[in-house]
Design an enzyme around this catalytic site. Structure first.
Site, PDB file in Angstrom:
ATOM      1  N   LYS A 253      51.242  -9.310  18.516  1.00  0.00           N
ATOM      2  CA  LYS A 253      51.253  -7.859  18.737  1.00  0.00           C
ATOM      3  C   LYS A 253      51.440  -7.520  20.223  1.00  0.00           C
ATOM      4  O   LYS A 253      51.322  -8.397  21.089  1.00  0.00           O
ATOM      5  CB  LYS A 253      49.955  -7.257  18.181  1.00  0.00           C
ATOM      6  CG  LYS A 253      49.818  -7.403  16.648  1.00  0.00           C
ATOM      7  CD  LYS A 253      48.598  -6.648  16.125  1.00  0.00           C
ATOM      8  CE  LYS A 253      48.464  -6.767  14.611  1.00  0.00           C
ATOM      9  NZ  LYS A 253      47.314  -5.967  14.082  1.00  0.00           N
TER      10      LYS A 253
ATOM     11  N   TYR B  15      53.685  -1.096   7.766  1.00  0.00           N
ATOM     12  CA  TYR B  15      52.266  -0.903   7.454  1.00  0.00           C
ATOM     13  C   TYR B  15      52.060   0.203   6.408  1.00  0.00           C
ATOM     14  O   TYR B  15      50.991   0.822   6.370  1.00  0.00           O
ATOM     15  CB  TYR B  15      51.483  -0.595   8.727  1.00  0.00           C
ATOM     16  CG  TYR B  15      51.054  -1.827   9.511  1.00  0.00           C
ATOM     17  CD1 TYR B  15      50.211  -2.789   8.935  1.00  0.00           C
ATOM     18  CD2 TYR B  15      51.455  -2.040  10.825  1.00  0.00           C
ATOM     19  CE1 TYR B  15      49.805  -3.920   9.639  1.00  0.00           C
ATOM     20  CE2 TYR B  15      51.050  -3.166  11.549  1.00  0.00           C
ATOM     21  CZ  TYR B  15      50.218  -4.101  10.939  1.00  0.00           C
ATOM     22  OH  TYR B  15      49.804  -5.210  11.643  1.00  0.00           O
TER      23      TYR B  15
ATOM     24  N   ARG C  48      46.005 -17.300   8.505  1.00  0.00           N
ATOM     25  CA  ARG C  48      44.886 -16.343   8.497  1.00  0.00           C
ATOM     26  C   ARG C  48      43.635 -16.977   9.122  1.00  0.00           C
ATOM     27  O   ARG C  48      42.869 -16.309   9.812  1.00  0.00           O
ATOM     28  CB  ARG C  48      44.579 -15.879   7.062  1.00  0.00           C
ATOM     29  CG  ARG C  48      45.709 -15.143   6.366  1.00  0.00           C
ATOM     30  CD  ARG C  48      45.913 -13.727   6.824  1.00  0.00           C
ATOM     31  NE  ARG C  48      44.764 -12.879   6.600  1.00  0.00           N
ATOM     32  CZ  ARG C  48      44.764 -11.553   6.841  1.00  0.00           C
ATOM     33  NH1 ARG C  48      45.861 -10.951   7.307  1.00  0.00           N
ATOM     34  NH2 ARG C  48      43.696 -10.842   6.651  1.00  0.00           N
TER      35      ARG C  48
ATOM     36  N   THR D 133      39.702  -9.639  11.419  1.00  0.00           N
ATOM     37  CA  THR D 133      40.426  -8.466  11.941  1.00  0.00           C
ATOM     38  C   THR D 133      39.770  -7.910  13.201  1.00  0.00           C
ATOM     39  O   THR D 133      40.456  -7.587  14.168  1.00  0.00           O
ATOM     40  CB  THR D 133      40.469  -7.365  10.852  1.00  0.00           C
ATOM     41  OG1 THR D 133      40.980  -7.933   9.642  1.00  0.00           O
ATOM     42  CG2 THR D 133      41.333  -6.196  11.274  1.00  0.00           C
TER      43      THR D 133
ATOM     44  N   ARG E  95      42.134 -14.479  17.572  1.00  0.00           N
ATOM     45  CA  ARG E  95      41.568 -13.162  17.886  1.00  0.00           C
ATOM     46  C   ARG E  95      40.318 -13.282  18.755  1.00  0.00           C
ATOM     47  O   ARG E  95      40.101 -12.463  19.656  1.00  0.00           O
ATOM     48  CB  ARG E  95      41.304 -12.379  16.596  1.00  0.00           C
ATOM     49  CG  ARG E  95      42.605 -11.785  16.035  1.00  0.00           C
ATOM     50  CD  ARG E  95      42.443 -11.276  14.641  1.00  0.00           C
ATOM     51  NE  ARG E  95      43.557 -10.411  14.218  1.00  0.00           N
ATOM     52  CZ  ARG E  95      43.807 -10.093  12.956  1.00  0.00           C
ATOM     53  NH1 ARG E  95      43.029 -10.546  11.987  1.00  0.00           N
ATOM     54  NH2 ARG E  95      44.830  -9.310  12.667  1.00  0.00           N
TER      55      ARG E  95
END
Ligand code: ATP
Ligand code: MG
Length: 138
Positions: free
Chosen positions: A10, A50, A86, A92, A103
């Protein structure tokens, strides 16, 4: 099972200059980069990508964030590629992401959370086709 999944690095992670470090994690975990490119999404692109989240309160912020700078999209291939990606990504919300995940190490917030990964094989096929014609996947 041999699978393909879609990854997006991102805008926050691209701006931090950690694209290579993130791609290296995929390779170190045994995933192969079957396709990759840097692109900047239009608003229409991001809203379509999205679309499942269009009724969620965070939709506009999510789209604004995803078009705020270029992203790096890749097709990852390997055994259990969807679930493996994942797992490498982490939760998230980076505050809840397990230590050593992408992350946990590179994301700042639930909005700017460094990476996207397909969440099912069905969505992986749709998302790969959204970004890559067959002739760009090897
Ligand atoms: P992604 O789809 O980006 O891989 P994900 O599958 O872990 O992430 P989703 O539930 O699909 O999470 O949400 C998509 C994106 O929307 C998240 O990556 C995050 O940036 C944003 N998002 C999700 N939940 C929230 C929330 N409660 N508040 C703000 N942003 C959120
Ligand atoms: Mg998702």
């Amino acid at each position: 099972m041999m699978e393909q999944t879609l990854s997006i690095i991102k805008p926050d992670a691209v701006a931090k200059n950690v694209v290579g470090q993130i791609l290296a994690r995929f390779e170190e975990a045994g995933l192969r980069i079957a396709a990759t490119k840097k692109i900047r999404l239009s608003r229409v692109d991001a809203e379509a990508f999205y679309a499942v989240h269009k009724d969620r309160p965070f939709f506009k912020d999510l789209v604004d964030f995803m078009i705020s700078g270029p992203v790096v999209v890749s097709v990852l291939e390997g055994e259990n590629a969807m679930a493996k990606n994942r797992e490498l990504m982490g939760a998230t919300n980076p505050k809840e992401a397990a230590p050593g995940t992408i992350r946990a190490d590179f994301a700042d917030s639930i909005d700017a959370n460094a990476v996207h990964g397909s969440d099912s094989l069905e969505n992986a096929a749709i998302e790969i086709a959204f970004f890559f014609p067959q002739r760009e996947i090897y």
